[in-house]
Design an enzyme around this catalytic site. Structure first.
Site, mmCIF file in Angstrom:
data_model
loop_
_atom_site.group_PDB
_atom_site.id
_atom_site.type_symbol
_atom_site.label_atom_id
_atom_site.label_comp_id
_atom_site.label_asym_id
_atom_site.label_seq_id
_atom_site.Cartn_x
_atom_site.Cartn_y
_atom_site.Cartn_z
ATOM 1 N N LYS A 48 3.139 4.117 -4.482
ATOM 2 C CA LYS A 48 2.002 4.109 -5.373
ATOM 3 C C LYS A 48 0.962 3.079 -4.953
ATOM 4 O O LYS A 48 -0.176 3.128 -5.381
ATOM 5 C CB LYS A 48 2.468 3.770 -6.804
ATOM 6 C CG LYS A 48 3.558 4.638 -7.346
ATOM 7 C CD LYS A 48 4.025 4.051 -8.713
ATOM 8 C CE LYS A 48 5.434 4.499 -8.999
ATOM 9 N NZ LYS A 48 5.997 3.834 -10.176
ATOM 10 N N GLY A 49 1.403 2.117 -4.149
ATOM 11 C CA GLY A 49 0.567 0.940 -3.870
ATOM 12 C C GLY A 49 -0.789 1.229 -3.264
ATOM 13 O O GLY A 49 -1.732 0.452 -3.425
ATOM 14 N N GLU A 105 -2.194 3.033 3.924
ATOM 15 C CA GLU A 105 -1.194 2.101 3.378
ATOM 16 C C GLU A 105 -1.881 0.891 2.737
ATOM 17 O O GLU A 105 -2.945 0.468 3.187
ATOM 18 C CB GLU A 105 -0.297 1.593 4.503
ATOM 19 C CG GLU A 105 1.149 2.009 4.466
ATOM 20 C CD GLU A 105 1.968 1.686 3.229
ATOM 21 O OE1 GLU A 105 1.422 1.510 2.119
ATOM 22 O OE2 GLU A 105 3.192 1.609 3.382
ATOM 23 N N ASP A 109 4.279 -4.757 6.127
ATOM 24 C CA ASP A 109 5.085 -5.963 5.994
ATOM 25 C C ASP A 109 6.116 -5.963 7.130
ATOM 26 O O ASP A 109 5.797 -6.354 8.248
ATOM 27 C CB ASP A 109 5.721 -5.911 4.588
ATOM 28 C CG ASP A 109 6.491 -7.149 4.206
ATOM 29 O OD1 ASP A 109 6.030 -8.255 4.511
ATOM 30 O OD2 ASP A 109 7.562 -7.013 3.574
ATOM 31 N N LYS A 137 0.738 -8.211 7.244
ATOM 32 C CA LYS A 137 1.471 -9.479 7.345
ATOM 33 C C LYS A 137 2.287 -9.450 8.626
ATOM 34 O O LYS A 137 3.503 -9.231 8.597
ATOM 35 C CB LYS A 137 2.443 -9.616 6.152
ATOM 36 C CG LYS A 137 1.825 -10.009 4.840
ATOM 37 C CD LYS A 137 2.910 -10.526 3.882
ATOM 38 C CE LYS A 137 3.163 -9.569 2.777
ATOM 39 N NZ LYS A 137 4.076 -10.099 1.720
ATOM 40 N N PHE A 158 3.527 -13.428 -1.072
ATOM 41 C CA PHE A 158 3.663 -12.212 -1.859
ATOM 42 C C PHE A 158 2.412 -12.010 -2.697
ATOM 43 O O PHE A 158 2.052 -12.831 -3.519
ATOM 44 C CB PHE A 158 4.908 -12.245 -2.742
ATOM 45 C CG PHE A 158 5.210 -10.884 -3.285
ATOM 46 C CD1 PHE A 158 5.838 -9.937 -2.504
ATOM 47 C CD2 PHE A 158 4.791 -10.525 -4.559
ATOM 48 C CE1 PHE A 158 6.070 -8.649 -2.974
ATOM 49 C CE2 PHE A 158 5.025 -9.245 -5.048
ATOM 50 C CZ PHE A 158 5.660 -8.309 -4.247
ATOM 51 N N VAL A 159 1.755 -10.862 -2.470
ATOM 52 C CA VAL A 159 0.463 -10.613 -3.122
ATOM 53 C C VAL A 159 0.554 -9.419 -4.076
ATOM 54 O O VAL A 159 1.376 -8.516 -3.893
ATOM 55 C CB VAL A 159 -0.657 -10.372 -2.077
ATOM 56 C CG1 VAL A 159 -0.939 -11.646 -1.294
ATOM 57 C CG2 VAL A 159 -0.314 -9.227 -1.130
ATOM 58 N N ASP A 165 1.992 -4.155 -6.388
ATOM 59 C CA ASP A 165 2.712 -4.542 -7.612
ATOM 60 C C ASP A 165 3.753 -5.623 -7.375
ATOM 61 O O ASP A 165 4.199 -5.853 -6.250
ATOM 62 C CB ASP A 165 3.437 -3.319 -8.183
ATOM 63 C CG ASP A 165 4.696 -2.972 -7.379
ATOM 64 O OD1 ASP A 165 4.577 -2.766 -6.148
ATOM 65 O OD2 ASP A 165 5.790 -2.926 -7.967
ATOM 66 N N ARG A 171 -0.871 -3.866 -10.705
ATOM 67 C CA ARG A 171 -1.587 -2.940 -9.813
ATOM 68 C C ARG A 171 -3.062 -2.820 -10.178
ATOM 69 O O ARG A 171 -3.900 -2.490 -9.339
ATOM 70 C CB ARG A 171 -0.953 -1.542 -9.880
ATOM 71 C CG ARG A 171 0.491 -1.462 -9.369
ATOM 72 C CD ARG A 171 0.904 -0.001 -9.234
ATOM 73 N NE ARG A 171 2.332 0.192 -9.056
ATOM 74 C CZ ARG A 171 2.966 0.107 -7.884
ATOM 75 N NH1 ARG A 171 2.317 -0.183 -6.795
ATOM 76 N NH2 ARG A 171 4.273 0.323 -7.820
HETATM 77 P P1 IMP Z 1 7.282 -2.376 5.064
HETATM 78 O O1 IMP Z 1 8.040 -1.116 5.295
HETATM 79 O O2 IMP Z 1 8.181 -3.586 5.002
HETATM 80 O O3 IMP Z 1 6.139 -2.575 6.015
HETATM 81 O O4 IMP Z 1 6.814 -2.283 3.576
HETATM 82 C C1 IMP Z 1 5.590 -2.040 3.146
HETATM 83 C C2 IMP Z 1 5.658 -1.869 1.650
HETATM 84 O O5 IMP Z 1 6.291 -3.004 1.014
HETATM 85 C C3 IMP Z 1 4.257 -1.828 1.083
HETATM 86 O O6 IMP Z 1 3.779 -0.522 1.036
HETATM 87 C C4 IMP Z 1 4.439 -2.460 -0.269
HETATM 88 O O7 IMP Z 1 4.797 -1.452 -1.211
HETATM 89 C C5 IMP Z 1 5.582 -3.405 -0.136
HETATM 90 N N1 IMP Z 1 5.098 -4.801 0.037
HETATM 91 C C6 IMP Z 1 5.178 -5.555 1.141
HETATM 92 N N2 IMP Z 1 4.626 -6.773 0.961
HETATM 93 C C7 IMP Z 1 4.168 -6.783 -0.311
HETATM 94 C C8 IMP Z 1 3.474 -7.767 -1.110
HETATM 95 O O8 IMP Z 1 3.141 -8.894 -0.690
HETATM 96 N N3 IMP Z 1 3.157 -7.389 -2.384
HETATM 97 C C9 IMP Z 1 3.483 -6.167 -2.898
HETATM 98 N N4 IMP Z 1 4.116 -5.214 -2.182
HETATM 99 C C10 IMP Z 1 4.459 -5.524 -0.897
HETATM 100 MG MG MG Z 2 3.829 0.530 -0.897
#
Ligand code: IMP
Ligand code: MG
Length: 186
Positions: A48-49, A105, A109, A137, A158-159, A165, A171
């Site tokens: 949903k982000g 996206e 992360d 990040k 963490f944002v 969220d 959100r």
């Molecule tokens: P990845 O697969 O670890 O790259 O995850 C990405 C997903 O993790 C993003 O789409 C977010 O939903 C969540 N995420 C990663 N960092 C944050 C943050 O700082 N705040 C909120 N959601 C995050």
């Molecule tokens: Mg997400």
């Protein structure tokens, strides 16, 4: 404005004004890069982000396009994403073979989500798959993944806000803020 939610943020990391500038710049770059493509463009929002970013970015791209949505779960709660990836909502499309897919996206992360989704969409026959992320990040990366378009590189904090969220809250904040540590460490 938004004082009830803002009080849980330690500080604002990306203001509304900066977000608007980033989205406008990304929209111009994407428009220029895709304008000569003979294939239709499909923007895929990862729920949903990314929904807030998607809504703004699609209006900053001056090209014909379709949009669609996917939802991926990564088992893991709160501030740590981890474990196995699951597609909760998939594209209901028979044929991606003549399509340029641009995955939208909110934040990259670990990189696990997109390093999984990109080959998945290619395996479904997409002609081309690129990714645009509002935030990156890179210091947190565990999977080998580099977004094609990045709005802003941020430190390992963490944002929340602008779609992002913590425990499904925040959100609707219009900016991206660093969540106070006491909110999630208790
Ligand atoms: P990845 O697969 O670890 O790259 O995850 C990405 C997903 O993790 C993003 O789409 C977010 O939903 C969540 N995420 C990663 N960092 C944050 C943050 O700082 N705040 C909120 N959601 C995050
Ligand atoms: Mg997400």
């Amino acid at each position: 404005m938004m004082m009830n939610l803002q009080k849980d943020c330690d500080h604002i990391l990306v203001s509304e004004e900066e977000i608007a500038q980033i989205v406008s710049d990304l929209g111009k770059r994407i428009t220029a890069d895709y304008k000569d493509s003979k294939r239709p463009l499909l923007l895929v929002c990862i729920l949903k982000g990314s929904v807030v970013f998607m809504a703004d970015l699609m209006r900053a791209i001056d090209l014909p396009m379709q949009i669609d949505f996917m939802k991926v779960s990564s088992y893991g709660n709160g501030t740590v994403s981890g474990g196995h990836l699951n597609i909760i909502l998939d594209l209901k499309r028979e044929d991606l073979s003549k399509t340029d897919v641009l995955v939208v996206e909110d934040i990259v992360d670990s990189g696990r989500t997109l390093s999984y989704l990109k080959p998945y969409l290619l395996s479904k026959g997409a002609a081309d798959v690129k990714c645009v992320t509002l935030l990156d990040k890179p210091s947190r990366r565990t999977a080998d993944f580099t977004p094609d378009y990045t709005g802003k590189v941020i430190p390992d904090e963490f944002v929340v806000g602008y779609g992002l969220d913590y425990a499904e809250q925040y959100r609707n904040l219009p900016f991206v803020g660093v969540l106070k540590r006491e909110i999630y460490s208790t």
